[in-house]
Design a protein around this motif. Structure first.
Motif: not given
Length: 213
Positions: A175-180, A172-173
């Motif tokens: 995925s969120e880093v990629q979105q940012m 999950r971390v």
């Protein structure tokens, strides 16, 4: 299957005369060759190889050890084996022959002596015999190959190590880093690179602003 050559002693050929021995009409039509194994205990015969030389038919008798209280006996293990399909032609006359124990008429264990009986009924050939005679027994069995325990007993697929309580899920971390990162790239691409002049208004300069500077 491995095989081992057996040391043997091939005795002189004994001819059995056919016809009148007192005339030139008589000729040997049958030959007998005895094979002994003086330096070997009773063994199990695996294979017989030889090169034929104008022998039409072959019979083999074997003398086998029975027990300590009874004499060894002779047994016919091969009878009239055809080496030349037509004794009057040369087909098969000089072929290499291999005879295996499964072709024999009896069990080939406890062998003490062999007797080869050669026949050639055709009068066309002056002589006949067998050459390069070799006797074989079964060789030692190959040692079985051993494998390490980790190869012969593979472990099941490893399960992921459970994370301590309170820590975020790594997937999950990520995925969120990629979105940012994607959002940052979009903002950077949309940001203008044109410099705004200090006194520039719609491409012109205001004289009042310039006078106060």
């Amino acid at each position: 299957m491995s095989r081992v050559s057996v040391p043997c002693h091939v005795k002189s050929t004994v001819a059995l005369q056919v016809g009148d021995v007192r005339t030139s009409q008589g000729r040997p039509g049958v030959l007998v060759i005895d094979v002994t194994f003086p330096s070997l205990a009773p063994f199990e015969l695996q294979e017989i190889t030889f090169k034929n030389y104008y022998t039409a038919f072959l019979s083999i008798r074997v003398r086998q050890h029975t027990s300590t209280h009874s004499p060894a006996k002779w047994v016919t293990c091969l009878r009239d084996y055809c080496l030349m399909p037509d004794p009057h032609s040369e087909e098969g006359a000089q072929e290499y022959i291999s005879l295996f124990k499964h072709q024999m008429l009896c069990d080939m264990t406890r062998v003490l002596e062999l007797r080869l009986i050669l026949r050639q009924p055709s009068p066309l050939w002056l002589s006949f015999t067998v050459e390069e005679l070799q006797i074989y027994q079964q060789g030692p069995k190959s040692p079985s190959m051993t494998f390490p325990k980790w190869l012969s007993h593979p472990v099941p697929c490893e399960q992921p190590i459970p994370l301590p309580e309170g820590l975020p899920d790594p997937s999950r971390v990520s995925s969120e880093v990629q979105q940012m990162w994607a959002l940052t790239e979009m903002i950077r691409a949309s940001h203008t690179s044109t410099r705004i002049g200090r006194f520039d208004v719609d491409g012109c300069y205001d004289l009042n602003l310039l006078s106060y500077t």
